[in-house]
Scaffold this active site. Structure first.
Site, PDB file in Angstrom:
ATOM      1  N   GLU A   3      -5.940  -3.882 -15.193  1.00 36.96           N
ATOM      2  CA  GLU A   3      -5.410  -2.843 -16.030  1.00 36.96           C
ATOM      3  C   GLU A   3      -5.444  -2.277 -17.399  1.00 36.96           C
ATOM      4  O   GLU A   3      -5.639  -3.577 -17.630  1.00 36.96           O
ATOM      5  CB  GLU A   3      -4.051  -2.463 -15.088  1.00 36.96           C
ATOM      6  CG  GLU A   3      -4.280  -2.090 -13.740  1.00 36.96           C
ATOM      7  CD  GLU A   3      -2.882  -2.426 -12.631  1.00 36.96           C
ATOM      8  OE1 GLU A   3      -2.109  -1.388 -13.152  1.00 36.96           O
ATOM      9  OE2 GLU A   3      -2.940  -2.552 -11.366  1.00 36.96           O
ATOM     10  N   LYS A  54      -9.444   1.168 -19.915  1.00 41.11           N
ATOM     11  CA  LYS A  54      -9.545   0.353 -19.271  1.00 41.11           C
ATOM     12  C   LYS A  54     -11.095  -0.018 -19.630  1.00 41.11           C
ATOM     13  O   LYS A  54     -11.566  -1.244 -19.095  1.00 41.11           O
ATOM     14  CB  LYS A  54      -8.959   0.098 -17.551  1.00 41.11           C
ATOM     15  CG  LYS A  54      -7.723   0.611 -17.267  1.00 41.11           C
ATOM     16  CD  LYS A  54      -8.401   1.032 -16.458  1.00 41.11           C
ATOM     17  CE  LYS A  54      -7.255   0.847 -15.234  1.00 41.11           C
ATOM     18  NZ  LYS A  54      -6.205   1.781 -14.299  1.00 41.11           N
ATOM     19  N   ARG A 122     -17.882  -7.775  -6.800  1.00 41.67           N
ATOM     20  CA  ARG A 122     -18.564  -6.559  -5.878  1.00 41.67           C
ATOM     21  C   ARG A 122     -19.196  -5.371  -6.451  1.00 41.67           C
ATOM     22  O   ARG A 122     -19.688  -4.194  -6.090  1.00 41.67           O
ATOM     23  CB  ARG A 122     -16.964  -5.673  -5.405  1.00 41.67           C
ATOM     24  CG  ARG A 122     -16.472  -6.492  -4.759  1.00 41.67           C
ATOM     25  CD  ARG A 122     -14.831  -5.692  -4.490  1.00 41.67           C
ATOM     26  NE  ARG A 122     -15.009  -4.528  -3.768  1.00 41.67           N
ATOM     27  CZ  ARG A 122     -13.843  -4.152  -3.870  1.00 41.67           C
ATOM     28  NH1 ARG A 122     -12.473  -4.416  -3.598  1.00 41.67           N
ATOM     29  NH2 ARG A 122     -13.369  -2.898  -3.040  1.00 41.67           N
ATOM     30  N   ARG A 275      -4.055   4.322  -1.654  1.00 40.93           N
ATOM     31  CA  ARG A 275      -3.998   2.884  -2.465  1.00 40.93           C
ATOM     32  C   ARG A 275      -3.164   2.157  -1.781  1.00 40.93           C
ATOM     33  O   ARG A 275      -1.842   2.790  -1.449  1.00 40.93           O
ATOM     34  CB  ARG A 275      -4.131   2.891  -3.694  1.00 40.93           C
ATOM     35  CG  ARG A 275      -4.820   3.740  -4.335  1.00 40.93           C
ATOM     36  CD  ARG A 275      -6.593   3.363  -4.359  1.00 40.93           C
ATOM     37  NE  ARG A 275      -5.912   2.164  -5.093  1.00 40.93           N
ATOM     38  CZ  ARG A 275      -5.742   1.577  -5.916  1.00 40.93           C
ATOM     39  NH1 ARG A 275      -6.370   2.775  -7.176  1.00 40.93           N
ATOM     40  NH2 ARG A 275      -6.347   0.105  -6.617  1.00 40.93           N
TER      41      ARG A 275
END
Length: 285
Positions: A3, A54, A122, A275
């Site tokens: 973040e 970000k 990922r 989330r």
DNA sequence: AGTATCCTGGAA
DNA sequence: TTCCAGGATACT
């Protein structure tokens, strides 16, 4: 990842080592991770490193920049030739160890033999070549920086909250409205402010809005001072490969079942917008 | 305004 | 085996 505080930490550290270096070679080990033609930036010199929301922006001479988004598991690790920093950790997907490792997707080599490794388990993150002239357009859909009290004003905050009935947590994580807050710091700021993350945004009173703004500004500042959060899976790393230390100061994120640090309540977990959301039902109202 | 999706891997 | 993970978008 990462973040605002984590990306800011990387930005500060890259500025200490990359300025003035010339790009000698870019190896793309995973085509999905790099967007653009690497030949366009070979031979270009690093002028500055900035951050917007970000995204890391490596500004090059000649009007181009490399934009990098680390998404959830991206890392940028810098190694120069002389130091050959040895990373002792050998186990686990986020241990950096010898580079490149099995998660290295892009390697940027510089004229002095130093290298920047983009690792991303990922494969959600990316490195993209962007023209400086296009940055304006990219910026237009992004809200004020959440750590900048000058543009993230109380008036503005009242405005965006009053216009939405969504849970307040979703609004402060919406990059179009406020840039840089993600899941960890949204949870932490709402806890600090004593506000239930599920509350409709337009339901907050003026004094609560002011406290929440102070909490967001305060927590981001502190997290930057501690060089970011390397939480349970520890994906986030400083450019040396070291962890940040703000995970030692988290109050609710990931603390399901534990005692609330403020009252005697027990931290609960729920889902908002898909989330994980952690809060104290006793002192967040 | 919700939720499915891009991926990989660890934990329950 | 199922669920979960610091993000953001492309869809119903």
């Amino acid at each position: 990842m990462p973040e605002l505080p984590e990306v800011e930490t990387i930005k500060i550290q890259l500025n200490q080592v990359l300025k003035g270096l010339k790009i000698k070679e870019i190896e793309v080990l995973k085509s999905k991770s790099f967007i653009g033609d690497t030949r366009d930036v070979i031979g270009k010199t690093i002028e500055d490193i900035e951050r917007r929301a970000k995204i890391i922006l490596i500004k090059l001479n000649g009007g181009l920049c490399l934009a990098i988004h680390l998404k959830l598991t991206g890392q940028l690790i810098f190694r120069n030739k002389e130091l050959r920093i040895k990373n002792q950790e050998k186990n686990g997907p986020f241990a950096v160890g010898e580079l490149p490792n099995k998660y290295t997707r892009v390697i940027i080599s510089f004229s002095d033999e130093s290298r920047l490794f983009f690792n991303d388990l990922r494969i959600f993150g990316w490195v993209k070549i962007i023209k400086n002239s296009k940055l304006r357009i990219m910026n237009s859909g992004v809200g004020p920086e959440a750590n900048d009290e000058k543009t993230f004003t109380l008036e503005y905050f009242k405005q965006i909250l009053s216009r939405s009935k969504k849970p307040v947590k979703l609004v402060i994580m919406d990059q179009e409205k406020l840039a840089g807050v993600g899941n960890i710091y949204a949870n932490e700021a709402l806890f600090m402010a004593g506000i239930d993350p599920r509350r409709p945004a337009n339901d907050l009173r003026d004094n609560e809005i002011a406290i929440l703004r102070d909490s967001i500004l305060g927590i981001l500042k502190k997290a930057i001072e501690h060089k970011g959060t390397s939480d349970k899976d520890e994906a986030f790393r400083q450019i040396s490969g070291e962890k940040g230390s703000f995970q030692n100061y988290l109050q609710v994120y990931g603390k399901i079942g534990q005692k609330c640090p403020k009252c005697r309540g027990i931290i609960k977990r729920t889902k908002i917008g898909g989330r994980g959301t952690f809060y104290c039902p006793a002192c967040q109202n």
